[in-house]
Design a protein around this motif. Structure first.
Motif, PDB file in Angstrom:
ATOM      1  N   ALA A   1      -9.405  -9.906 -10.015  1.00  0.00           N
ATOM      2  CA  ALA A   1      -8.897 -10.822  -8.994  1.00  0.00           C
ATOM      3  C   ALA A   1      -8.539 -10.082  -7.714  1.00  0.00           C
ATOM      4  CB  ALA A   1      -7.670 -11.566  -9.524  1.00  0.00           C
ATOM      5  N   GLY A   2      -8.485  -8.753  -7.786  1.00  0.00           N
ATOM      6  CA  GLY A   2      -8.174  -7.965  -6.601  1.00  0.00           C
ATOM      7  C   GLY A   2      -8.257  -6.484  -6.897  1.00  0.00           C
ATOM      8  N   VAL A   3      -8.578  -5.706  -5.859  1.00  0.00           N
ATOM      9  CA  VAL A   3      -8.657  -4.246  -5.980  1.00  0.00           C
ATOM     10  C   VAL A   3      -7.914  -3.628  -4.803  1.00  0.00           C
ATOM     11  CG1 VAL A   3     -10.155  -2.219  -5.998  1.00  0.00           C
ATOM     12  CG2 VAL A   3     -10.917  -4.330  -7.111  1.00  0.00           C
ATOM     13  N   TRP A   4      -7.062  -2.649  -5.101  1.00  0.00           N
ATOM     14  CA  TRP A   4      -6.444  -1.819  -4.076  1.00  0.00           C
ATOM     15  C   TRP A   4      -6.953  -0.396  -4.284  1.00  0.00           C
ATOM     16  CZ3 TRP A   4      -4.380  -6.277  -5.486  1.00  0.00           C
ATOM     17  CH2 TRP A   4      -3.679  -7.038  -4.544  1.00  0.00           C
ATOM     18  N   GLY A   5      -7.506   0.207  -3.250  1.00  0.00           N
ATOM     19  CA  GLY A   5      -8.007   1.560  -3.342  1.00  0.00           C
ATOM     20  C   GLY A   5      -8.208   2.122  -1.950  1.00  0.00           C
ATOM     21  N   CYS A   6      -8.951   3.211  -1.857  1.00  0.00           N
ATOM     22  CA  CYS A   6      -9.223   3.858  -0.572  1.00  0.00           C
ATOM     23  C   CYS A   6     -10.567   3.369  -0.026  1.00  0.00           C
ATOM     24  CB  CYS A   6      -9.242   5.369  -0.743  1.00  0.00           C
ATOM     25  SG  CYS A   6      -7.676   6.054  -1.355  1.00  0.00           S
TER      26      CYS A   6
ATOM     27  N   VAL B   1      -2.262  -5.247 -14.453  1.00  0.00           N
ATOM     28  CA  VAL B   1      -2.510  -4.327 -13.342  1.00  0.00           C
ATOM     29  C   VAL B   1      -2.889  -2.971 -13.931  1.00  0.00           C
ATOM     30  CG1 VAL B   1      -1.587  -3.290 -11.252  1.00  0.00           C
ATOM     31  CG2 VAL B   1      -0.824  -5.577 -11.944  1.00  0.00           C
ATOM     32  N   TRP B   2      -4.075  -2.495 -13.582  1.00  0.00           N
ATOM     33  CA  TRP B   2      -4.646  -1.299 -14.179  1.00  0.00           C
ATOM     34  C   TRP B   2      -4.820  -0.178 -13.168  1.00  0.00           C
ATOM     35  CZ3 TRP B   2      -6.051  -1.906 -19.415  1.00  0.00           C
ATOM     36  CH2 TRP B   2      -6.166  -3.228 -19.879  1.00  0.00           C
TER      37      TRP B   2
ATOM     38  N   GLU C   1      -4.806 -12.867 -14.714  1.00  0.00           N
ATOM     39  CA  GLU C   1      -5.605 -12.202 -13.680  1.00  0.00           C
ATOM     40  C   GLU C   1      -5.553 -10.690 -13.884  1.00  0.00           C
ATOM     41  OE1 GLU C   1      -4.862 -15.495 -10.100  1.00  0.00           O
ATOM     42  OE2 GLU C   1      -3.936 -13.502  -9.976  1.00  0.00           O
ATOM     43  N   HIS C   2      -6.692 -10.029 -13.624  1.00  0.00           N
ATOM     44  CA  HIS C   2      -6.778  -8.572 -13.700  1.00  0.00           C
ATOM     45  C   HIS C   2      -6.817  -7.975 -12.294  1.00  0.00           C
ATOM     46  CE1 HIS C   2      -7.539  -8.239 -18.021  1.00  0.00           C
ATOM     47  NE2 HIS C   2      -8.397  -9.243 -17.920  1.00  0.00           N
ATOM     48  N   TYR C   3      -6.074  -6.898 -12.099  1.00  0.00           N
ATOM     49  CA  TYR C   3      -6.078  -6.166 -10.834  1.00  0.00           C
ATOM     50  C   TYR C   3      -6.248  -4.673 -11.112  1.00  0.00           C
ATOM     51  CZ  TYR C   3      -4.167 -10.424  -8.772  1.00  0.00           C
ATOM     52  OH  TYR C   3      -3.982 -11.725  -8.356  1.00  0.00           O
TER      53      TYR C   3
END
Length: 310
Positions: A147-152, A14-15, A125-127
């Motif tokens: 595998a997924g992105v959380w942002g605005c 998780v980055w 997995e990379h996030y």
């Protein structure tokens, strides 16, 4: 015996994004495209909280201010025609730290090509969890590895056919980043509508237990996530821009406080401290998964009958 929901054979990297994967902020290409002075924009953003309070706001979400200011620039015609498609296109202009995005692929293949790990179905997995723009991250060079992105996120004007952004669709701030990590932990992103982030789930039932998570970020704003991941058995690693004393001191202080287990320069090329530490962390987690699965197998199957000698 009930069947577990998940095999828990996934390692998650998780980055954070800004100053973790890239040297600066992802908004830089946006300012360049519209010939806007970056320092002026951020100075104006920093003055917004006082303006909000002067207008009667008792509680101010300071992390949301820059998103409101982007929309103000759109309304004023400074960012005329700014759309989600353009935000994604601007992601192509981002320059990453040395070794990226190749290191993302290297970590994944490190697991996939190890026979022992593949026998147990272990994958990586990379996030990305960022207070920046989801669309810009999706348009960047690392997008295919995520595998997924959380942002605005922004949405277009719902009352017109224009694709110009007009509203805020989702906000992620330094505190709610922890929610994103819990969603990864529980598998909410892979099973939307079936699993809630607030669901009461035993750690043994979660898709990616915290002990399988490595969180990589650059500074004090990441303390909430560092604390959750480290306290829950995961690994935490800090990075700094090589040659920048202030950034080094920040992350060094976080290690002194026990927030991060180790830190190094944001240089992801083979042979660097960061490349070696993160690679070894992934190997250690994968070996722990193998050990736990083999122990569980031995417990469930039991030992084969054998002759007893006098």
């Amino acid at each position: 015996m009930s069947t577990p929901l998940f095999t828990q054979t996934i390692v998650a990297m998780v980055w954070d994004f800004d100053k973790t994967l890239i040297p600066g902020y992802m908004q830089a290409p946006l300012f360049h495209r519209y010939d806007v002075d970056e320092k002026t924009f951020w100075s104006e953003v920093n003055s917004l909280e006082a303006q909000y309070r002067q207008r009667g706001c008792e509680q101010v979400a300071s992390e949301m201010a820059y998103l409101n200011h982007v929309l103000a620039y759109v309304r004023r015609g400074v960012f005329k025609g700014l759309s989600n498609a353009l935000l994604e296109e601007l992601g192509k202009e981002l320059e990453f730290y040395p070794g990226l995005p190749a290191f993302f692929t290297e970590l994944r293949t490190l697991v996939e090509e190890d026979t022992l790990f593949s026998q147990h179905g272990i994958t990586l997995e990379h996030y990305v969890v960022s207070t920046g723009f989801t669309r810009t991250i999706r348009g960047s060079a690392i997008a295919d590895e995520l595998a997924g992105v959380w942002g605005c996120e922004f949405v277009e004007d719902l009352d017109s056919d224009s694709d110009e952004i007009a509203q805020i669709g989702y906000v992620l701030d330094n505190t709610t980043k922890t929610r994103a990590v819990f969603e990864i932990n529980k598998g909410v992103n892979k099973h939307p509508g079936q699993i809630s982030v607030n669901a009461n789930m035993d750690e043994s039932e979660r898709r990616i237990p915290f002990r399988n998570i490595v969180y990589v970020a650059d500074g004090p704003s990441d303390v909430p996530v560092f604390s959750v991941v480290k306290r829950s058995g995961g690994r935490t690693y800090g990075v700094y821009n090589p040659g920048h004393d202030k950034e080094f001191r920040q992350i060094n202080e976080l290690q002194r406080q026990g927030r991060v287990q180790s830190f190094g320069p944001a240089d992801y090329r083979p042979g660097t401290q960061t490349h070696m530490w993160l690679s070894e962390a992934v190997r250690e987690i994968a070996h722990d998964i193998v050990r736990d699965r083999e122990a569980a197998l031995g417990t469930r199957v039991g030992q084969a009958p054998r002759h007893l000698n006098d």
